[in-house]
Write a protein that holds these residues in place. Sequence first.
Motif, PDB file in Angstrom:
ATOM      1  N   GLU A  50       6.449 -55.922  34.605  1.00 46.18           N
ATOM      2  CA  GLU A  50       5.352 -56.440  33.589  1.00 46.18           C
ATOM      3  C   GLU A  50       4.245 -55.413  33.380  1.00 46.18           C
ATOM      4  N   TYR A  51       3.916 -55.047  34.363  1.00 45.33           N
ATOM      5  CA  TYR A  51       2.986 -53.804  34.601  1.00 45.33           C
ATOM      6  C   TYR A  51       3.069 -52.822  33.433  1.00 45.33           C
ATOM      7  N   ALA A  52       4.563 -52.335  33.650  1.00 42.83           N
ATOM      8  CA  ALA A  52       4.798 -51.280  32.755  1.00 42.83           C
ATOM      9  C   ALA A  52       4.641 -51.801  31.088  1.00 42.83           C
ATOM     10  N   ARG A  53       4.947 -52.858  30.936  1.00 42.70           N
ATOM     11  CA  ARG A  53       4.828 -53.760  29.632  1.00 42.70           C
ATOM     12  C   ARG A  53       3.386 -53.713  29.103  1.00 42.70           C
ATOM     13  N   GLN A  54       2.566 -54.252  30.062  1.00 42.08           N
ATOM     14  CA  GLN A  54       1.139 -54.465  29.678  1.00 42.08           C
ATOM     15  C   GLN A  54       0.640 -53.166  29.126  1.00 42.08           C
ATOM     16  N   VAL A  55       0.824 -52.070  30.089  1.00 42.45           N
ATOM     17  CA  VAL A  55       0.191 -50.825  30.064  1.00 42.45           C
ATOM     18  C   VAL A  55       0.722 -50.318  28.525  1.00 42.45           C
ATOM     19  N   LYS A  56       1.833 -50.280  28.320  1.00 45.04           N
ATOM     20  CA  LYS A  56       2.218 -50.019  26.845  1.00 45.04           C
ATOM     21  C   LYS A  56       1.543 -50.546  25.873  1.00 45.04           C
ATOM     22  N   ASN A  57       1.597 -51.952  25.773  1.00 44.75           N
ATOM     23  CA  ASN A  57       1.177 -52.846  24.601  1.00 44.75           C
ATOM     24  C   ASN A  57      -0.383 -52.808  24.785  1.00 44.75           C
ATOM     25  N   LYS A  58      -1.056 -52.613  25.824  1.00 42.15           N
ATOM     26  CA  LYS A  58      -2.452 -52.598  25.698  1.00 42.15           C
ATOM     27  C   LYS A  58      -3.229 -51.079  25.858  1.00 42.15           C
ATOM     28  N   GLY A  59      -2.356 -50.309  25.789  1.00 41.06           N
ATOM     29  CA  GLY A  59      -3.182 -48.827  26.151  1.00 41.06           C
ATOM     30  C   GLY A  59      -3.734 -48.800  27.285  1.00 41.06           C
ATOM     31  N   LEU A  60      -3.085 -49.190  28.240  1.00 41.86           N
ATOM     32  CA  LEU A  60      -3.866 -49.113  29.586  1.00 41.86           C
ATOM     33  C   LEU A  60      -3.599 -47.620  30.173  1.00 41.86           C
ATOM     34  N   GLU A  61      -4.478 -47.381  31.194  1.00 42.85           N
ATOM     35  CA  GLU A  61      -3.886 -46.146  32.221  1.00 42.85           C
ATOM     36  C   GLU A  61      -2.883 -46.547  32.997  1.00 42.85           C
ATOM     37  N   ASN A  62      -1.630 -45.804  32.914  1.00 38.74           N
ATOM     38  CA  ASN A  62      -0.585 -45.895  33.871  1.00 38.74           C
ATOM     39  C   ASN A  62      -0.943 -45.214  35.346  1.00 38.74           C
ATOM     40  N   LYS A  63      -1.089 -46.116  36.114  1.00 36.65           N
ATOM     41  CA  LYS A  63      -1.184 -45.575  37.382  1.00 36.65           C
ATOM     42  C   LYS A  63       0.064 -45.613  38.370  1.00 36.65           C
ATOM     43  N   PHE A  64       1.299 -45.708  37.929  1.00 37.63           N
ATOM     44  CA  PHE A  64       2.461 -45.889  38.457  1.00 37.63           C
ATOM     45  C   PHE A  64       3.034 -44.455  38.074  1.00 37.63           C
ATOM     46  N   ILE A  65       3.719 -43.904  39.171  1.00 36.55           N
ATOM     47  CA  ILE A  65       4.268 -42.479  39.013  1.00 36.55           C
ATOM     48  C   ILE A  65       5.772 -42.675  39.248  1.00 36.55           C
ATOM     49  N   GLY A  66       6.732 -42.141  38.619  1.00 35.83           N
ATOM     50  CA  GLY A  66       8.084 -42.022  38.727  1.00 35.83           C
ATOM     51  C   GLY A  66       8.824 -43.101  37.992  1.00 35.83           C
ATOM     52  N   LYS A  67       9.968 -43.296  38.837  1.00 39.46           N
ATOM     53  CA  LYS A  67      10.800 -44.425  38.198  1.00 39.46           C
ATOM     54  C   LYS A  67      10.614 -45.752  39.110  1.00 39.46           C
ATOM     55  N   ASN A  68      10.921 -47.150  38.641  1.00 42.35           N
ATOM     56  CA  ASN A  68      11.057 -48.240  39.029  1.00 42.35           C
ATOM     57  C   ASN A  68      12.482 -48.706  39.475  1.00 42.35           C
ATOM     58  N   PHE A  69      12.742 -48.673  40.775  1.00 40.77           N
ATOM     59  CA  PHE A  69      14.114 -49.055  41.306  1.00 40.77           C
ATOM     60  C   PHE A  69      14.745 -50.496  40.779  1.00 40.77           C
ATOM     61  N   VAL A  70      15.684 -50.636  40.071  1.00 44.94           N
ATOM     62  CA  VAL A  70      16.006 -51.986  39.618  1.00 44.94           C
ATOM     63  C   VAL A  70      17.599 -52.079  40.299  1.00 44.94           C
ATOM     64  N   PHE A  71      17.770 -53.429  40.349  1.00 42.27           N
ATOM     65  CA  PHE A  71      18.833 -53.937  40.996  1.00 42.27           C
ATOM     66  C   PHE A  71      20.284 -54.198  40.101  1.00 42.27           C
ATOM     67  N   ASP A  72      20.435 -53.262  39.384  1.00 41.07           N
ATOM     68  CA  ASP A  72      21.718 -53.436  38.245  1.00 41.07           C
ATOM     69  C   ASP A  72      22.246 -52.313  38.361  1.00 41.07           C
ATOM     70  N   HIS A  73      23.191 -51.859  37.377  1.00 42.70           N
ATOM     71  CA  HIS A  73      24.054 -50.755  37.385  1.00 42.70           C
ATOM     72  C   HIS A  73      23.081 -49.503  36.954  1.00 42.70           C
ATOM     73  N   ARG A  74      21.875 -49.900  36.413  1.00 44.47           N
ATOM     74  CA  ARG A  74      20.945 -48.754  35.996  1.00 44.47           C
ATOM     75  C   ARG A  74      20.521 -48.068  36.991  1.00 44.47           C
ATOM     76  N   ARG A  75      19.949 -48.734  37.923  1.00 42.22           N
ATOM     77  CA  ARG A  75      19.398 -48.502  39.294  1.00 42.22           C
ATOM     78  C   ARG A  75      18.013 -47.901  39.141  1.00 42.22           C
ATOM     79  N   GLY A  76      17.520 -47.767  37.873  1.00 41.07           N
ATOM     80  CA  GLY A  76      16.205 -47.314  37.786  1.00 41.07           C
ATOM     81  C   GLY A  76      15.618 -47.423  36.431  1.00 41.07           C
ATOM     82  N   GLU A  77      14.360 -47.570  36.075  1.00 43.20           N
ATOM     83  CA  GLU A  77      13.863 -47.324  34.844  1.00 43.20           C
ATOM     84  C   GLU A  77      12.532 -46.637  34.939  1.00 43.20           C
ATOM     85  N   ARG A  78      12.618 -45.382  34.070  1.00 42.38           N
ATOM     86  CA  ARG A  78      11.542 -44.534  33.985  1.00 42.38           C
ATOM     87  C   ARG A  78      10.130 -45.175  33.465  1.00 42.38           C
ATOM     88  N   ILE A  79       9.040 -45.066  34.317  1.00 39.22           N
ATOM     89  CA  ILE A  79       7.682 -45.457  33.991  1.00 39.22           C
ATOM     90  C   ILE A  79       6.916 -44.407  33.820  1.00 39.22           C
TER      91      ILE A  79
END
Length: 343
Positions: free
Chosen positions: A229-258
């Motif tokens: 949800e943080y990544a979504r709000q950062v994108k929609n509200k134009g906020l500074e993104n303080k997360f670096i790298g990928k977010n690990f997810v528990f499905d066949h994708r295994r990661g989302e690039r943030i």
Amino acid sequence: MQLYNTLSAKERAALLEEAGEDRLTLSFYQYAKIGNPKLFRNHLFIAWNEMDVLGRIYVAHEGINAQLSVPAKNFETFKNFLDGIYFLKDVRLNIAIEQDLKSFLKLKVKVRKKIVADGLNDETFDVRNKGIHVDAEKFNELIEDPDTVLVDMRNHYESEIGHFQGAITPDVDTFRDSLPIIEKDLSSFKEDKNLVMYCTGGIRCEKASAYYKHKGFKKVYQLEGGIIEYARQVKNKGLENKFIGKNFVFDHRRGERISEEVIANCHQCGQPCDTHVNCANEACHLLFIQCEACAEKMENCCSSECLEVIQLPYEEQKKLRSGKHNSNKIFKKGRSEKLKFKK
């Protein structure tokens, strides 16, 4: 009454590819008192199977934890179904940043003792006395405060490929391992520091925040909706993104690039890489980070020993992974001594 999958993962993948229809990968959780988890599990499976929902769902007396893939055309039907369940009405749905037709290949609804294995005795504290939920904007403000201690409530293989700047990232294999370690390491901060926590979608922080308040931490906060949800709000509200790298997810994708930074390295050659894979040897199935060059060279295996195994006839491979003793060696998360450049 059919309450199980009739198609294999391979067969389902082929059907999804052939259909080519848009699907939404999403997750949600809710703590609630469920009197008969087995009956509720059956109700969910029947309804979601008809909607062609796929995913991994855990149901317990304490609530539900779900990661799903829903056909886009059935999303409204799915949402209306959830709204018809009193404790799931208007539940927050964390929709994935990156979509994939094959994020899940089966529908699995399982009854568990806990929706997250936390190792806690819920009778010893008030699980409803949770920390303060904060959105992305408030979260950014808090972590800039010098009186804030920021803690990643995820496991080592998750934080290795991505985390918030300045976060404490415990070197643990499971959520239950992290709880006592964090309490001990931060015990001197209970009175005067802001304890700010985050995880993938929020569920681990939900329980942890109540536990740490019970343990005497005075100012406890949690990132609502987690990294997703943080990544979504950062994108929609134009906020500074303080997360670096990928977010690990528990499905066949295994990661989302943030963010574009690659902060991890291939466990076999040491080159920058943040792609998680599972060893091609099913008797190993180790989760590790592997670059494209090593994947080609090692045929998607984690070691030369596993490379030798996958050359064997299928029946011989099957024998190697049979038996209760061998099951303990499967599904380890990046801890093998065979990995020269592991974290």
